[in-house]
Design a protein around this motif. Structure first.
Motif: not given
Lengths: 472, 46
Positions: A64-68, A212-216, A351-354, A356-362
């Motif tokens: 939940v913390m990663m998704f939020i 699912l919202g994150v994956a979409y 969650g791991m996909a999120a 990997f995607y967010m870390f460089p951009r944040v």
């Protein structure tokens, strides 16, 4: 800066990811060598308490913390407006963490008879009331930040991720309130019916819409392709919302429930095939024509792996919810294996996909090692399924021994020892993947190369040799 | 360098539908779940 809130929720989730599954691994030792139970019990940590910590931290801490964190990243971008009330989003993270820390301390302390501080005897809702109150407070703070962000959007059309993520925040709050507060007003059968409702919706109405919202969001962007189908995405959302609430009672098919409730639960579970197929077809058809991106992009790789695990778990789920199958596998580790396929397999991969995607951009830095990211991926893609099969095998052996051969549980223990050993060893591999994953991210804060939009999240594969290199 | 241009927020959506084999799988599943499973494969304990 909304980055402050994103980072707090993000890094906190990594901490809980390292801790929650590790407790699960320590639990598994106790199945193999029961004397370990005495060791942990001497520290006031019997198996029953460790189990609560394991599930609570894996669900509320890691997922939940990663998704939020991803909600704070994704929703403003899709709505083309800044996150509103950022300080609420930020402080909500501290409140949520406080709730989890209190959860661990109070479960460990095992205070008896205190309505605010005692463990509550309901699966997944064991957190003491004090922790529950803080979780709800934090969820309200998150909604108070995200809802106005959606309302004040400049992008008129809502992409399906926003439906899932905002809807997921509301269903999270409703589900948590019902499962942790409303349920207390009922006794006996009524209590158990609500408990069953909560039990399954903790996955279906908290983890699923957020994941699912994150994956979409990730899959079309990482695959650099349009989403396969708008209409399937909307169909999936509304059928999920329509069919999920009825499913919970399939957990209690073996209990003296009114038959119509059980039948309703089984039918709802079977109907879940509709949103699942809509979602998975959309996920797997989106990268068509650009599958090479799955080699280059770790977010896409993990999201697709998550989609495959999601498909498998959602084929298995409705199947085992039917009475024809349920009598056989109920009360065996088959069910826990299924839960791990969903949460450790599908949603952890999302969650791991999120991450990997967010870390460089944040953070503005690439993940420093492609090799380490590959290790994480292959541990999740190869070792995790073996772990799941070991888990399932233990369940099947138990089912055959008890339900077909009529053995007692004591006679069954020696029969499942090897598959449990197998499960522990491969489970150690899965925990290793999580530790490597957390290390990769934390190390990249210092040594990752500067990241610009348009770069890959990890360093490039040196797949071409120049003439100078070849002749050197 | 790979061009990972994602333009931050623009996600285009297609007009795809279920492929034909999904309908086939769904039909088999419904027949099993509602017409075969409940009648034919019940627990021997019942």
């Amino acid at each position: 800066m909304d980055k402050k809130a994103i980072k707090l929720w993000f890094y906190s989730s990594l901490f809980w990811l390292a801790l929650g599954p590790l407790i699960g691994l320590l639990q598994s030792f106790q199945f193999l060598w029961p004397e370990w139970m005495n060791i942990f019990s001497s520290m006031a940590l019997p198996y029953s308490k460790m189990r609560i910590m394991h599930t609570n931290l894996a669900i509320l801490g890691w997922l939940v913390m990663m998704f939020i964190s991803a909600v704070f990243y994704i929703v403003p971008r899709l709505c083309k407006v800044e996150l509103q009330y950022k300080s609420l989003a930020y402080w909500a993270g501290w409140v949520w963490n406080l709730a989890l820390v209190l959860n661990v301390i109070l479960i460990w302390a095992g205070i008896v008879g205190n309505p605010l501080l005692s463990i509550q005897p309901m699966e997944y809702a064991e957190a003491p009331m004090l922790s529950d109150i803080l979780i709800v407070l934090s969820a309200v703070m998150v909604i108070a930040s995200v809802h106005p962000t959606v309302v004040r959007r400049t992008q008129k059309r809502l992409y399906v991720s926003v439906w899932y993520l905002l809807g997921g925040l509301y269903t999270t709050s409703i589900t948590y309130l019902v499962g942790n507060f409303l349920v207390l007003g009922f006794t006996g059968l009524g209590n158990q019916v609500i408990e069953a409702w909560w039990l399954h919706n903790a996955v279906g109405f908290i983890i699923t819409p957020l994941g699912l919202g994150v994956a979409y969001y990730l899959i079309p962007l990482a695959a650099q392709r349009p989403l396969y189908s708008h209409s399937l995405s909307i169909l999936g959302f509304w059928t999920l919302m329509a069919f999920y609430p009825g499913t919970g009672l399939h957990h209690f098919l073996q209990m003296p429930m009114p038959a119509w409730i059980n039948e309703f639960a089984v039918i709802s579970s079977v109907l879940l095939a509709i949103p699942v197929l809509a979602v998975v077809v959309n996920f797997l058809a989106t990268p068509r024509g650009n599958w090479r991106r799955a080699v280059e992009s770790f977010p896409l790789r993990f999201a697709i792996l998550g989609a495959v695990y999601y498909l498998l778990t959602c084929i298995q789920g409705p199947f085992q919810a039917t009475t024809a199958v349920n009598w056989f596998i109920h009360f065996t580790e088959w069910v826990q294996a299924h839960a791990h396929l969903a949460l450790t397999g599908a949603f952890t991969c999302f969650g791991m996909a999120a991450a990997f995607y967010m870390f460089p951009r944040v953070v503005g830095r690439q993940l420093y090692s492609r090799q380490l990211a590959s290790w994480c991926f292959w541990l999740m893609a190869v070792i995790f399924p073996i772990y799941y099969l070991g888990f399932t095998h233990a369940g099947l052996v138990t089912a055959i021994s008890i339900n077909l051969l009529g053995n007692t549980i004591y006679e069954t223990l020696s029969a499942v020892w090897l598959s449990r050993l197998f499960r522990t060893i491969t489970g150690g591999g899965v925990v290793l993947a999580f530790v490597l994953f957390a290390y990769l991210i934390l190390r990249s804060i210092k040594v990752g190369k500067p990241f610009d939009e348009g770069m890959n999240e990890t360093p490039e594969v040196p797949n071409t040799i120049t003439m100078e290199e070849a002749t050197a | 360098m790979n061009q990972n241009k994602d333009s931050m927020d623009e996600i285009h959506e297609g007009r795809g539908g279920f492929p034909w084999w999904i309908w086939l799988v769904a039909a088999i599943w419904v027949i099993y779940a509602f017409f075969i499973g409940p009648f034919d494969l019940n627990s021997p304990l019942n």
